[in-house]
Design a protein around this motif. Structure first.
Motif, PDB file in Angstrom:
ATOM      1  N   ALA A  38       0.849  -1.190   0.000  1.00 19.68           N
ATOM      2  CA  ALA A  38       0.000   0.000   0.000  1.00 19.68           C
ATOM      3  C   ALA A  38       0.888   1.244   0.000  1.00 19.68           C
ATOM      4  O   ALA A  38       2.091   1.173   0.299  1.00 19.68           O
ATOM      5  N   ALA A  39       0.303   2.376  -0.302  1.00 12.99           N
ATOM      6  CA  ALA A  39       1.042   3.640  -0.296  1.00 12.99           C
ATOM      7  C   ALA A  39       1.515   3.984   1.115  1.00 12.99           C
ATOM      8  O   ALA A  39       0.769   3.771   2.083  1.00 12.99           O
ATOM      9  N   PRO A  40       2.720   4.508   1.273  1.00 10.39           N
ATOM     10  CA  PRO A  40       3.214   4.883   2.600  1.00 10.39           C
ATOM     11  C   PRO A  40       2.308   5.869   3.335  1.00 10.39           C
ATOM     12  O   PRO A  40       2.225   5.841   4.559  1.00 10.39           O
ATOM     13  N   ILE A  41       1.584   6.737   2.621  1.00 12.12           N
ATOM     14  CA  ILE A  41       0.689   7.677   3.287  1.00 12.12           C
ATOM     15  C   ILE A  41      -0.391   6.929   4.066  1.00 12.12           C
ATOM     16  O   ILE A  41      -0.850   7.404   5.112  1.00 12.12           O
ATOM     17  N   ALA A  42      -0.799   5.767   3.586  1.00 14.38           N
ATOM     18  CA  ALA A  42      -1.800   4.972   4.302  1.00 14.38           C
ATOM     19  C   ALA A  42      -1.256   4.521   5.659  1.00 14.38           C
ATOM     20  O   ALA A  42      -1.967   4.565   6.666  1.00 14.38           O
ATOM     21  N   VAL A  60     -10.908   3.037   4.726  1.00 11.99           N
ATOM     22  CA  VAL A  60     -11.419   3.197   6.084  1.00 11.99           C
ATOM     23  C   VAL A  60     -10.324   3.724   7.006  1.00 11.99           C
ATOM     24  O   VAL A  60      -9.135   3.491   6.784  1.00 11.99           O
ATOM     25  N   LEU A  61     -10.770   4.458   8.026  1.00  8.92           N
ATOM     26  CA  LEU A  61      -9.873   5.033   9.027  1.00  8.92           C
ATOM     27  C   LEU A  61     -10.578   5.039  10.369  1.00  8.92           C
ATOM     28  O   LEU A  61     -11.752   5.402  10.456  1.00  8.92           O
ATOM     29  N   GLU A  62      -9.873   4.654  11.398  1.00 10.42           N
ATOM     30  CA  GLU A  62     -10.330   4.808  12.776  1.00 10.42           C
ATOM     31  C   GLU A  62      -9.643   6.067  13.305  1.00 10.42           C
ATOM     32  O   GLU A  62      -8.440   6.063  13.549  1.00 10.42           O
ATOM     33  N   PRO A  63     -10.383   7.183  13.450  1.00  6.74           N
ATOM     34  CA  PRO A  63      -9.744   8.433  13.877  1.00  6.74           C
ATOM     35  C   PRO A  63      -9.103   8.309  15.256  1.00  6.74           C
ATOM     36  O   PRO A  63      -9.663   7.673  16.157  1.00  6.74           O
ATOM     37  N   GLY A  64      -7.939   8.918  15.399  1.00  7.62           N
ATOM     38  CA  GLY A  64      -7.228   8.936  16.671  1.00  7.62           C
ATOM     39  C   GLY A  64      -6.726  10.333  16.982  1.00  7.62           C
ATOM     40  O   GLY A  64      -6.797  11.240  16.137  1.00  7.62           O
ATOM     41  N   GLN A  66      -3.827  11.393  17.048  1.00  4.14           N
ATOM     42  CA  GLN A  66      -2.733  11.773  16.149  1.00  4.14           C
ATOM     43  C   GLN A  66      -3.248  12.478  14.897  1.00  4.14           C
ATOM     44  O   GLN A  66      -2.478  13.106  14.188  1.00  4.14           O
ATOM     45  N   HIS A  67      -4.551  12.411  14.648  1.00  2.00           N
ATOM     46  CA  HIS A  67      -5.157  13.076  13.493  1.00  2.00           C
ATOM     47  C   HIS A  67      -5.703  14.465  13.830  1.00  2.00           C
ATOM     48  O   HIS A  67      -6.202  15.154  12.948  1.00  2.00           O
ATOM     49  N   TYR A  68      -5.601  14.860  15.088  1.00  3.47           N
ATOM     50  CA  TYR A  68      -6.242  16.095  15.555  1.00  3.47           C
ATOM     51  C   TYR A  68      -5.507  17.360  15.147  1.00  3.47           C
ATOM     52  O   TYR A  68      -4.289  17.398  15.039  1.00  3.47           O
ATOM     53  N   ASN A  69      -6.295  18.415  14.980  1.00  2.00           N
ATOM     54  CA  ASN A  69      -5.779  19.768  14.839  1.00  2.00           C
ATOM     55  C   ASN A  69      -5.766  20.400  16.244  1.00  2.00           C
ATOM     56  O   ASN A  69      -6.183  19.745  17.206  1.00  2.00           O
ATOM     57  N   PRO A  70      -5.327  21.635  16.404  1.00  2.00           N
ATOM     58  CA  PRO A  70      -5.253  22.233  17.743  1.00  2.00           C
ATOM     59  C   PRO A  70      -6.607  22.487  18.416  1.00  2.00           C
ATOM     60  O   PRO A  70      -6.645  22.749  19.607  1.00  2.00           O
ATOM     61  N   ILE A  71      -7.715  22.401  17.677  1.00  2.00           N
ATOM     62  CA  ILE A  71      -9.014  22.663  18.299  1.00  2.00           C
ATOM     63  C   ILE A  71      -9.746  21.385  18.707  1.00  2.00           C
ATOM     64  O   ILE A  71     -10.907  21.422  19.099  1.00  2.00           O
ATOM     65  N   GLY A  72      -9.068  20.225  18.603  1.00  2.00           N
ATOM     66  CA  GLY A  72      -9.620  18.988  19.144  1.00  2.00           C
ATOM     67  C   GLY A  72     -10.515  18.193  18.223  1.00  2.00           C
ATOM     68  O   GLY A  72     -11.373  17.445  18.691  1.00  2.00           O
ATOM     69  N   HIS A  75      -8.063  16.872  11.658  1.00  2.00           N
ATOM     70  CA  HIS A  75      -7.582  17.910  10.741  1.00  2.00           C
ATOM     71  C   HIS A  75      -8.193  17.714   9.357  1.00  2.00           C
ATOM     72  O   HIS A  75      -8.334  16.584   8.876  1.00  2.00           O
ATOM     73  N   GLY A  76      -8.531  18.810   8.701  1.00  2.00           N
ATOM     74  CA  GLY A  76      -9.107  18.757   7.360  1.00  2.00           C
ATOM     75  C   GLY A  76      -8.215  18.080   6.340  1.00  2.00           C
ATOM     76  O   GLY A  76      -8.699  17.498   5.376  1.00  2.00           O
ATOM     77  N   GLY A  77      -6.907  18.127   6.555  1.00  2.00           N
ATOM     78  CA  GLY A  77      -5.995  17.455   5.648  1.00  2.00           C
ATOM     79  C   GLY A  77      -6.157  15.946   5.667  1.00  2.00           C
ATOM     80  O   GLY A  77      -5.917  15.278   4.663  1.00  2.00           O
ATOM     81  N   VAL A  78      -6.581  15.406   6.810  1.00  2.00           N
ATOM     82  CA  VAL A  78      -6.844  13.965   6.892  1.00  2.00           C
ATOM     83  C   VAL A  78      -8.080  13.644   6.059  1.00  2.00           C
ATOM     84  O   VAL A  78      -8.083  12.688   5.282  1.00  2.00           O
ATOM     85  N   TYR A  79      -9.152  14.445   6.229  1.00  2.00           N
ATOM     86  CA  TYR A  79     -10.347  14.272   5.399  1.00  2.00           C
ATOM     87  C   TYR A  79      -9.937  14.299   3.925  1.00  2.00           C
ATOM     88  O   TYR A  79     -10.335  13.446   3.141  1.00  2.00           O
ATOM     89  N   ALA A  80      -9.189  15.334   3.552  1.00  2.00           N
ATOM     90  CA  ALA A  80      -8.822  15.528   2.153  1.00  2.00           C
ATOM     91  C   ALA A  80      -8.001  14.359   1.621  1.00  2.00           C
ATOM     92  O   ALA A  80      -8.204  13.923   0.477  1.00  2.00           O
ATOM     93  N   THR A  81      -7.096  13.838   2.422  1.00  2.00           N
ATOM     94  CA  THR A  81      -6.279  12.706   1.985  1.00  2.00           C
ATOM     95  C   THR A  81      -7.133  11.471   1.740  1.00  2.00           C
ATOM     96  O   THR A  81      -6.956  10.766   0.740  1.00  2.00           O
ATOM     97  N   LEU A  82      -8.062  11.204   2.641  1.00  2.00           N
ATOM     98  CA  LEU A  82      -8.963  10.057   2.455  1.00  2.00           C
ATOM     99  C   LEU A  82      -9.816  10.225   1.203  1.00  2.00           C
ATOM    100  O   LEU A  82      -9.968   9.291   0.403  1.00  2.00           O
ATOM    101  N   LEU A  83     -10.374  11.406   1.032  1.00  2.00           N
ATOM    102  CA  LEU A  83     -11.241  11.665  -0.114  1.00  2.00           C
ATOM    103  C   LEU A  83     -10.460  11.630  -1.421  1.00  2.00           C
ATOM    104  O   LEU A  83     -10.931  11.073  -2.425  1.00  2.00           O
TER     105      LEU A  83
END
Length: 165
Positions: A38-42, A60-64, A66-72, A75-83
């Motif tokens: 699989a791709a290393p980004i995965a 699929v992703l189980e959010p943790g 480590q995926h958080y932005n400073p507001i808890g 992060h939108g970049g995680v959404y964007a990467t999955l999409l």
């Protein structure tokens, strides 16, 4: 309190060398089965290819934390990467041998927050249109109750991939 996470991945050159040598669907089935890495980004983000068929790909992703932005929240970049992964792999799934793709653009709409309490999320990509030089795909990010968390559209450029020597 400090937290840590160790990430391991396989050589991305192995999969890259296989692109275009068989149909895009067969390539993705090889990734899904583990025959190709699989791709290393995965590995970096902790998501996996769960399903692939002609014109459709699901990650699929189980959010943790480590995926958080400073507001808890995630992060939108995680959404964007999955999409981006789901839309792009949906396009890849319709390509014949000898053809590759790359994303030209990605337009994302964030509709609901994702946190660790959201549970597993799925990015479902599907091809809307395919021509000789470009393809258009969309992807939906869904929670376990099928609520729409985010939506994206992506244009992809299609190009010939030279046969390996």
């Amino acid at each position: 309190m400090t937290r840590s996470r160790t990430v391991e991945w396989q050589d991305p050159g192995i999969s890259a060398a296989a692109v275009g040598q068989e149909s895009g669907l067969d390539f993705l089935r090889s990734v899904l089965s583990g025959r190709l890495p699989a791709a290393p980004i995965a590995a970096t983000l902790g998501f996996t290819l769960e399903q692939v068929e002609f014109g459709r790909a699901v990650f699929v992703l189980e959010p943790g934390e480590q995926h958080y932005n400073p507001i808890g929240s995630v992060h939108g970049g995680v959404y964007a990467t999955l999409l981006d992964s789901a839309a792009g792999c949906a396009v890849q799934s319709v390509l014949p041998a000898g053809t590759g793709y790359t994303s030209l653009d990605l337009s994302v709409k964030f509709l609901r927050p994702v946190t660790v309490d959201t549970g597993k999320v799925r990015a479902v990509g599907s091809v809307l249109s395919q021509g000789r030089r470009t393809a258009l795909a969309e992807a939906h990010l869904l929670d376990s109750e099928e609520r729409l968390l985010a939506h994206a559209t992506s244009s992809c450029m299609l190009f010939p991939v030279p046969a390996s020597q």
